[in-house]
Write an enzyme that holds these catalytic residues in place. Structure first.
Site, mmCIF file in Angstrom:
data_model
loop_
_atom_site.group_PDB
_atom_site.id
_atom_site.type_symbol
_atom_site.label_atom_id
_atom_site.label_comp_id
_atom_site.label_asym_id
_atom_site.label_seq_id
_atom_site.Cartn_x
_atom_site.Cartn_y
_atom_site.Cartn_z
ATOM 1 N N SER A 106 46.572 44.882 46.128
ATOM 2 C CA SER A 106 45.305 45.505 46.491
ATOM 3 C C SER A 106 45.542 46.820 47.217
ATOM 4 O O SER A 106 44.613 47.562 47.463
ATOM 5 C CB SER A 106 44.502 44.564 47.379
ATOM 6 O OG SER A 106 45.317 44.082 48.406
ATOM 7 N N HIS A 127 43.896 44.813 39.446
ATOM 8 C CA HIS A 127 43.434 44.280 40.730
ATOM 9 C C HIS A 127 42.128 43.508 40.552
ATOM 10 O O HIS A 127 41.087 44.083 40.243
ATOM 11 C CB HIS A 127 43.273 45.434 41.743
ATOM 12 C CG HIS A 127 42.833 44.961 43.083
ATOM 13 N ND1 HIS A 127 41.911 45.617 43.859
ATOM 14 C CD2 HIS A 127 43.186 43.864 43.784
ATOM 15 C CE1 HIS A 127 41.731 44.950 44.982
ATOM 16 N NE2 HIS A 127 42.474 43.882 44.968
ATOM 17 N N GLU A 139 40.092 46.362 38.754
ATOM 18 C CA GLU A 139 40.530 47.757 38.850
ATOM 19 C C GLU A 139 41.824 47.893 38.050
ATOM 20 O O GLU A 139 42.769 47.118 38.255
ATOM 21 C CB GLU A 139 40.798 48.136 40.316
ATOM 22 C CG GLU A 139 39.524 48.304 41.126
ATOM 23 C CD GLU A 139 39.806 48.695 42.577
ATOM 24 O OE1 GLU A 139 39.222 49.682 43.048
ATOM 25 O OE2 GLU A 139 40.598 47.995 43.249
ATOM 26 N N ASN A 177 38.862 48.633 47.867
ATOM 27 C CA ASN A 177 39.342 48.319 49.215
ATOM 28 C C ASN A 177 39.339 49.530 50.135
ATOM 29 O O ASN A 177 39.227 49.393 51.356
ATOM 30 C CB ASN A 177 40.740 47.699 49.165
ATOM 31 C CG ASN A 177 40.661 46.218 48.882
ATOM 32 O OD1 ASN A 177 39.593 45.611 48.992
ATOM 33 N ND2 ASN A 177 41.766 45.616 48.492
HETATM 34 N N1 3HC Z 1 35.135 29.144 41.432
HETATM 35 C C1 3HC Z 1 35.654 29.529 42.611
HETATM 36 N N2 3HC Z 1 34.919 29.673 43.736
HETATM 37 C C2 3HC Z 1 33.600 29.432 43.639
HETATM 38 C C3 3HC Z 1 32.985 29.037 42.428
HETATM 39 C C4 3HC Z 1 33.809 28.897 41.301
HETATM 40 N N3 3HC Z 1 33.354 28.522 40.112
HETATM 41 N N4 3HC Z 1 31.664 28.887 42.628
HETATM 42 C C5 3HC Z 1 31.456 29.165 43.932
HETATM 43 N N5 3HC Z 1 32.615 29.526 44.558
HETATM 44 C C6 3HC Z 1 32.800 29.717 45.979
HETATM 45 C C7 3HC Z 1 32.435 30.554 47.108
HETATM 46 O O1 3HC Z 1 33.432 31.182 47.717
HETATM 47 C C8 3HC Z 1 31.790 29.533 48.114
HETATM 48 O O2 3HC Z 1 32.541 28.435 48.674
HETATM 49 P P1 3HC Z 1 31.994 26.957 49.188
HETATM 50 O O3 3HC Z 1 30.677 26.596 48.608
HETATM 51 O O4 3HC Z 1 33.076 26.036 48.713
HETATM 52 O O5 3HC Z 1 31.907 27.023 50.682
HETATM 53 C C9 3HC Z 1 30.957 28.969 47.247
HETATM 54 O O6 3HC Z 1 31.855 28.774 46.196
HETATM 55 C C10 3HC Z 1 29.641 29.570 47.216
HETATM 56 O O7 3HC Z 1 29.055 28.843 46.271
HETATM 57 P P2 3HC Z 1 27.625 29.216 45.781
HETATM 58 O O8 3HC Z 1 27.416 28.407 44.550
HETATM 59 O O9 3HC Z 1 26.664 29.063 46.903
HETATM 60 O O10 3HC Z 1 27.876 30.743 45.507
HETATM 61 P P3 3HC Z 1 27.219 31.747 44.524
HETATM 62 O O11 3HC Z 1 27.608 31.377 43.147
HETATM 63 O O12 3HC Z 1 25.791 31.921 44.824
HETATM 64 O O13 3HC Z 1 27.992 33.097 44.975
HETATM 65 C C11 3HC Z 1 29.833 34.476 45.478
HETATM 66 C C12 3HC Z 1 29.257 33.059 45.504
HETATM 67 C C13 3HC Z 1 29.901 34.993 44.038
HETATM 68 C C14 3HC Z 1 31.230 34.365 46.071
HETATM 69 C C15 3HC Z 1 28.905 35.461 46.290
HETATM 70 O O14 3HC Z 1 28.690 34.955 47.557
HETATM 71 C C16 3HC Z 1 29.504 36.847 46.399
HETATM 72 O O15 3HC Z 1 29.411 37.660 45.502
HETATM 73 N N6 3HC Z 1 30.155 37.132 47.569
HETATM 74 C C17 3HC Z 1 30.854 38.395 47.777
HETATM 75 C C18 3HC Z 1 32.232 38.325 47.166
HETATM 76 C C19 3HC Z 1 32.993 39.599 47.299
HETATM 77 O O16 3HC Z 1 32.564 40.586 47.860
HETATM 78 N N7 3HC Z 1 34.224 39.587 46.761
HETATM 79 C C20 3HC Z 1 35.127 40.706 46.828
HETATM 80 C C21 3HC Z 1 36.104 40.470 47.912
HETATM 81 S S1 3HC Z 1 37.255 41.802 48.063
HETATM 82 C C22 3HC Z 1 38.577 41.327 47.146
HETATM 83 O O17 3HC Z 1 38.649 40.246 46.648
HETATM 84 C C23 3HC Z 1 39.685 42.309 46.972
HETATM 85 C C24 3HC Z 1 40.912 41.869 47.709
HETATM 86 O O18 3HC Z 1 41.949 42.779 47.422
HETATM 87 C C25 3HC Z 1 40.717 41.841 49.189
#
Ligand code: 3HC
Length: 281
Positions: A106, A127, A139, A177
């Site tokens: 990343s 990425h 990315e 990022n």
């Molecule tokens: N597989 C894996 N994880 C899943 C999943 C699946 N099929 N379905 C849901 N999740 C995860 C979530 O993390 C969360 O965990 P939990 O319920 O076990 O506590 C949960 O499952 C949320 O479930 P929901 O059904 O309520 O979630 P939604 O489907 O409504 O949305 C989300 C979840 C898509 C993660 C949404 O909250 C979102 O878009 N969040 C922002 C994510 C984001 O910004 N990601 C980028 C991060 S930066 C990055 O990754 C780059 C790195 O280099 C740092």
């Protein structure tokens, strides 16, 4: 992220070999894929037959030699240049010259990682984003030496996964990022300075700006240790205060609060539903 990438490739029809250093890590990865696929089936985003077929396309191993037959190798190990370069050097000796190498880094330089191999033209950055099975973006990062053929093959691969590629230059943090990490670090500073509580900082960005999750919950999802490493690498490249990890983040990582994966970060995931952790600030 490795298991998420493997899952996305298996669902898209690729035969995938997943390699990790330890058997317990492999078992955790396999369990994460099963649980993620089950959630997709429950949400009717995937059929049960597709889930079963995807599972048969995945094989799990701790032997690096098993990757010798792969056309594309994607690495998703911790953000440590020396560790990554050593792995790529070893893979370079084991995989045929035509195999394309891709790093899910990343923040580290694709050009620098590519230079550890004898195939810098067939090395690229791919990425992905957390959680990989749900996030549509990848990315695609061209290093100084990446060939046009490798770039085209990488774009085609991302599209076959059903994901959307964007193209980024080989600058630390790429596009997402570079913008996201200063925001996440600033949320920790706001908490440290007493601007708001964990719950209110998160609710502020969710309800006020329409973000799907607040910055502190997102930090827990990405991993506090991972974000600390990314912040340090970004700060090294840009030398700007906005990339410098705040003291509270360092102390939380030192205390073992790594986020969801350790059961505790800004939230305590041992409680149902998770609640803000009891932190002495
Ligand atoms: N597989 C894996 N994880 C899943 C999943 C699946 N099929 N379905 C849901 N999740 C995860 C979530 O993390 C969360 O965990 P939990 O319920 O076990 O506590 C949960 O499952 C949320 O479930 P929901 O059904 O309520 O979630 P939604 O489907 O409504 O949305 C989300 C979840 C898509 C993660 C949404 O909250 C979102 O878009 N969040 C922002 C994510 C984001 O910004 N990601 C980028 C991060 S930066 C990055 O990754 C780059 C790195 O280099 C740092």
């Amino acid at each position: 992220m490795g298991s998420g990438i493997a899952q996305a490739a298996a669902v898209a029809g690729f035969a995938v070999v997943v390699r990790d250093v330890s058997e317990p890590a492999l078992r955790r990865g396999e369990a994460a894929v099963r649980s993620s696929l089950d959630r997709l089936v429950a949400k009717e985003k995937l059929g049960t037959a597709a889930r079963e077929t995807a599972l048969t396309r995945l094989s799990w191993t701790s032997e690096l030699a098993t990757l010798a037959d792969c056309g594309l190798v994607i690495e998703a190990i911790p953000e440590d240049t020396a560790l990554k370069r050593a792995l790529w050097q070893e893979l370079d000796g084991r995989c045929p010259p035509a195999t394309i190498f891709a790093s899910n880094t990343s923040s580290l330089s694709i050009t620098e990682l590519a230079a550890a191999t004898g195939r810098p033209d067939r090395f690229i950055g791919l990425h992905f984003f957390n959680p990989v099975p749900l996030m549509p973006l990848v990315e695609v990062v061209r290093g100084l030496t990446t060939s046009a053929e490798t770039f085209d093959a990488a774009l085609a691969f991302v599209r076959r996964l059903g994901k959307e590629p964007i193209v980024a230059r080989d600058r630390s943090g790429f596009i997402v990022n570079r913008l996201l990490v200063p925001y996440l670090l600033d949320a920790v500073r706001a908490l440290e300075e007493g601007t708001g509580s964990v719950a209110d900082i998160d609710r502020g960005m969710q309800l006020g700006c329409g973000h799907p999750m607040g910055p502190l919950m997102l930090l827990d999802l990405v991993g506090l240790d991972t974000t600390l490493s990314i912040g340090e690498i970004l700060f090294q490249e840009y030398r700007e205060a906005r990339f410098a990890p705040p003291g509270l983040l360092r102390r939380m990582v030192a205390a073992g609060f790594h986020g969801r994966k350790s059961g505790r970060g800004f939230y305590d995931y041992t409680a149902e539903p998770p609640r803000p952790s009891d932190l002495t600030l």
